[in-house]
Design a protein around this motif. Sequence first.
Motif, PDB file in Angstrom:
ATOM      1  N   LEU A 278       0.822  -1.205   0.000  1.00  0.00           N
ATOM      2  CA  LEU A 278       0.000   0.000   0.000  1.00  0.00           C
ATOM      3  C   LEU A 278       0.862   1.264   0.000  1.00  0.00           C
ATOM      4  N   THR A 279       1.910   1.257   0.850  1.00  0.00           N
ATOM      5  CA  THR A 279       2.780   2.433   0.939  1.00  0.00           C
ATOM      6  C   THR A 279       3.519   2.679  -0.371  1.00  0.00           C
ATOM      7  N   MET A 280       4.087   1.613  -0.931  1.00  0.00           N
ATOM      8  CA  MET A 280       4.845   1.759  -2.179  1.00  0.00           C
ATOM      9  C   MET A 280       3.927   2.100  -3.345  1.00  0.00           C
ATOM     10  N   SER A 281       2.716   1.565  -3.329  1.00  0.00           N
ATOM     11  CA  SER A 281       1.745   1.919  -4.385  1.00  0.00           C
ATOM     12  C   SER A 281       1.476   3.415  -4.361  1.00  0.00           C
ATOM     13  N   ARG A 282       1.273   3.932  -3.156  1.00  0.00           N
ATOM     14  CA  ARG A 282       1.016   5.361  -3.000  1.00  0.00           C
ATOM     15  C   ARG A 282       2.243   6.174  -3.412  1.00  0.00           C
ATOM     16  N   LEU A 283       3.437   5.727  -3.006  1.00  0.00           N
ATOM     17  CA  LEU A 283       4.673   6.436  -3.330  1.00  0.00           C
ATOM     18  C   LEU A 283       4.903   6.465  -4.839  1.00  0.00           C
ATOM     19  N   VAL A 284       4.767   5.316  -5.474  1.00  0.00           N
ATOM     20  CA  VAL A 284       4.971   5.224  -6.928  1.00  0.00           C
ATOM     21  C   VAL A 284       3.941   6.059  -7.667  1.00  0.00           C
ATOM     22  N   ASP A 285       2.701   5.982  -7.191  1.00  0.00           N
ATOM     23  CA  ASP A 285       1.624   6.724  -7.850  1.00  0.00           C
ATOM     24  C   ASP A 285       1.863   8.236  -7.752  1.00  0.00           C
ATOM     25  N   SER A 286       2.357   8.683  -6.586  1.00  0.00           N
ATOM     26  CA  SER A 286       2.596  10.114  -6.407  1.00  0.00           C
ATOM     27  C   SER A 286       3.815  10.592  -7.188  1.00  0.00           C
ATOM     28  N   GLN A 287       4.677   9.650  -7.608  1.00  0.00           N
ATOM     29  CA  GLN A 287       5.905  10.019  -8.325  1.00  0.00           C
ATOM     30  C   GLN A 287       5.858   9.584  -9.787  1.00  0.00           C
ATOM     31  N   ARG A 288       4.642   9.403 -10.301  1.00  0.00           N
ATOM     32  CA  ARG A 288       4.542   8.925 -11.680  1.00  0.00           C
ATOM     33  C   ARG A 288       5.152   9.924 -12.661  1.00  0.00           C
ATOM     34  N   THR A 289       5.038  11.228 -12.341  1.00  0.00           N
ATOM     35  CA  THR A 289       5.660  12.235 -13.218  1.00  0.00           C
ATOM     36  C   THR A 289       7.181  12.090 -13.199  1.00  0.00           C
ATOM     37  N   GLN A 290       7.738  11.868 -11.998  1.00  0.00           N
ATOM     38  CA  GLN A 290       9.185  11.665 -11.886  1.00  0.00           C
ATOM     39  C   GLN A 290       9.622  10.422 -12.654  1.00  0.00           C
ATOM     40  N   ILE A 291       8.793   9.373 -12.572  1.00  0.00           N
ATOM     41  CA  ILE A 291       9.110   8.142 -13.315  1.00  0.00           C
ATOM     42  C   ILE A 291       9.097   8.423 -14.817  1.00  0.00           C
ATOM     43  N   GLY A 292       8.124   9.238 -15.261  1.00  0.00           N
ATOM     44  CA  GLY A 292       8.063   9.617 -16.680  1.00  0.00           C
ATOM     45  C   GLY A 292       9.309  10.387 -17.109  1.00  0.00           C
ATOM     46  N   ILE A 293       9.778  11.300 -16.237  1.00  0.00           N
ATOM     47  CA  ILE A 293      11.000  12.066 -16.551  1.00  0.00           C
ATOM     48  C   ILE A 293      12.207  11.133 -16.636  1.00  0.00           C
ATOM     49  N   LYS A 295      12.201   8.010 -17.420  1.00  0.00           N
ATOM     50  CA  LYS A 295      12.099   7.269 -18.683  1.00  0.00           C
ATOM     51  C   LYS A 295      12.539   8.139 -19.855  1.00  0.00           C
ATOM     52  N   ALA A 296      12.094   9.408 -19.814  1.00  0.00           N
ATOM     53  CA  ALA A 296      12.436  10.332 -20.902  1.00  0.00           C
ATOM     54  C   ALA A 296      13.947  10.582 -20.965  1.00  0.00           C
ATOM     55  N   LEU A 297      14.612  10.513 -19.814  1.00  0.00           N
ATOM     56  CA  LEU A 297      16.066  10.713 -19.775  1.00  0.00           C
ATOM     57  C   LEU A 297      16.849   9.456 -20.156  1.00  0.00           C
ATOM     58  N   GLY A 298      16.104   8.386 -20.465  1.00  0.00           N
ATOM     59  CA  GLY A 298      16.754   7.163 -20.938  1.00  0.00           C
ATOM     60  C   GLY A 298      17.100   6.159 -19.859  1.00  0.00           C
ATOM     61  N   ILE A 299      16.620   6.369 -18.646  1.00  0.00           N
ATOM     62  CA  ILE A 299      16.879   5.398 -17.567  1.00  0.00           C
ATOM     63  C   ILE A 299      16.005   4.165 -17.806  1.00  0.00           C
ATOM     64  N   LYS A 300      16.611   3.015 -17.793  1.00  0.00           N
ATOM     65  CA  LYS A 300      15.900   1.779 -18.092  1.00  0.00           C
ATOM     66  C   LYS A 300      14.902   1.424 -16.993  1.00  0.00           C
ATOM     67  N   ASN A 301      13.853   0.697 -17.423  1.00  0.00           N
ATOM     68  CA  ASN A 301      12.841   0.255 -16.454  1.00  0.00           C
ATOM     69  C   ASN A 301      13.451  -0.583 -15.333  1.00  0.00           C
ATOM     70  N   SER A 302      14.427  -1.433 -15.694  1.00  0.00           N
ATOM     71  CA  SER A 302      15.044  -2.311 -14.690  1.00  0.00           C
ATOM     72  C   SER A 302      15.722  -1.491 -13.593  1.00  0.00           C
ATOM     73  N   LYS A 303      16.331  -0.351 -13.985  1.00  0.00           N
ATOM     74  CA  LYS A 303      16.999   0.491 -12.994  1.00  0.00           C
ATOM     75  C   LYS A 303      15.978   1.218 -12.121  1.00  0.00           C
TER      76      LYS A 303
END
Length: 781
Positions: A278-293, A295-303
Amino acid sequence: MNKLFLKLIRDLKLYKGQFIAITLVIIVGAFFFAGFSTFSKNLSEYSSEYFEKTNLADLWVYYDNITPIDVQKLGEIDGIKNIEGRYVLDANQKFDDVKTTLKLHSLPQNNRINQIVMIEGNRPTDSHSIVLDTDYAKEHNYSVGDEINLSTAYKDITLKISGFGESSEYTIKSRDTSDFPPNHKEYGIAYVSEQTMSNIIGENIYNEVVIDVEDGLDLNLVENEIEKSSTNLHYFYTLKRDLNLSYKQFTGEIKQQEELAKILPIIFFLVAAIITFLTMSRLVDSQRTQIGIMKALGIKNSKIVTHYLGYAIIIGFIGGLVGSLLGSIFFPKIFMDQVRAIISLPGFEIRIYYIFILIAIIFSIAFGVLASFMSCKIILKETTTESLRVKPPKKVKKILIERNTTFWRKLSYSNKLILRNIFINKKRAIYSSLGVVCCVTLLILAFGYKGSRQLLIDKQFNEVYNYDLRVVYKTPIKNLSSDIPYNDINFNTLAQTSVVITNIEDKKDSNLLITNKENNLINNFNKEGNILPLDDEGVIVAKRFAERYKLSIGDSLQLKLIDSKYKGKSIEVKISNISEQYLNQEIFATPKLLSNLGVYYEPSTLLIQGKDPTKLDEIYKTFNSMGNLKEVKSKNEIKKLTEEGLQNLYNMIVVLIICAIVLSFAAIYNISVINITERIRELATLKVLGYQRNKINKLIFMENIFITIFGVIIGIPIGIALYMLIIKKFTLDNMVFPITLDIGSLLYPVIITFIVTILCNIFLRKTVKKIDMIESLKSIE
């Protein structure tokens, strides 16, 4: 330093309350796992080393008498590595307040089997010395060099204490299956030289033979050969190590610890995984924009995945390490005093097994990593463009309650918001309630266990034992003394002997109680709570015994009588009734039933019920002053001893309650924080619209109450099931906990869970108060 690692540390600080809560749950799970595992492993390793070092016998062979030459001939049987004969008898002592029994053993000069571990002093080397077990000596304040006066069936003798020692043969010093927990004040173990024993009994013979068998050999083959070779001897029966009373009780204690190590920690690890999800779901969801950035900078999904798994790894490592260390060090200390009061453990020291610390850390990390991976895999499936966009709001559908328009209209606007939020986030609400479910489950287990413990005491000593005093004579009762205060008492007689049940798979030993049908001072009950009368057609056996060996009314038992008078004679009896027995698990028969089978036992025990409770002390003193008695024991003394023996379980109950509260607090705290964080813009809007603070608090905290109610409803049946499972795991051959749950055992867990929820709500009021309306409403930009 890696930028993502810096971000991880910053997030841990930002969400420190939630991560601390998760860590606490992991600590509790690791504490139980490492604690139970370390304790059981210590006992198991110690027992293996102790039994090997002292060469615990594989077989005990009982005779009326056997000569040293005959023992030597038995040693020629194939597969026998070592063999020793000894004579064992009961010796009695009388103190001002109690009469005691010492089980006296002759000790071969070159003792190789069941060797004594000397704690203080020396072995008995001459005809005037004796070695006592340490518990008995401590109870009576004996020191090395003191003289001890003993009375036996042969002669009275005075001996000098040469030392104190322990034997692996008596790790638990119970007189028989009815004597648990052991009473060290009234029963002990002692050793004398063969010369001393010969002086006592008047000849050099044995009545027991202990045998050490070659490794890997089938004991049944050796037992059969012993029986064949003993046809012209006064042979009774052979007992294997697995059926030795002390060995069975000791290994049963270890198995209980191992079983609990498999069950309880998993509950805490699962709750930690749910909260992490639950905590990580909330954390990831709140940082989805950061995750998008990223990805845009070329950081792999695995990293990116590795970065978010780092939270679980750090928390799991810290929680697993701290919990397992605390469990390994402090858990055994919590229960050690109670265990030592029951089990003789010379030289026992707690070792820390680092493998359990490693396993606890691996479990802690594994559950967290799995939960973290599940929480972030959905968002990683999104494209970079989708991640950079604002997450679209969920489609709101009419909930089930809303379709009932009459009921829905009567609800306030606040209650409508609460119900809508719960049903919109159904998965989160269900996952959140699992923490409450586990809390209720553990509390039901704890209070149910406490109730079973108390019910066992109450039923055994208020219903089964209807007497006040139990008087045991040295010899069979021929004529009762004229000194007995007949006008002040009700009484009945009882005979007791040991038997081996030979037509079941492990040839179990048991106590046979022989008393007349009119004896109402010791009762048997069926499962409905009705008294079961004795009859002359069959015996009454315990329900636990019947269930274990799949026996029912009408089945037959082959009983071998362990009494020198009958020399191992076997009789066949039918089961006429099955009773609910809590302590001792005995077989009840009438004198007439046995006399019809050619067996005649004279009673040697008197059960006494005082007519006037105020005269019980006077009656006790009257009997205790008689010289022909082995012991006088009040029911209250037996009750007190049993309660002390069960104290270990009481400590477990306290620990379980504390840990369940920690689990519940951590779960509800995280639920609340996530709820507040997810609805921060909505709450800020309500503030702007003029909603009072108490109404805003109600929106958040009433939702917690609803989730708690749901968790309680689900948790009660699961708690009942777990309670029944654990109670069955703790059932021993001589102690059965009644399965019962009163209203308190269900009500207290519910009350405690709601109190914890309310405290969490109060604790989090400051969080709601600190919501910045402007920043929250601008955050979407």
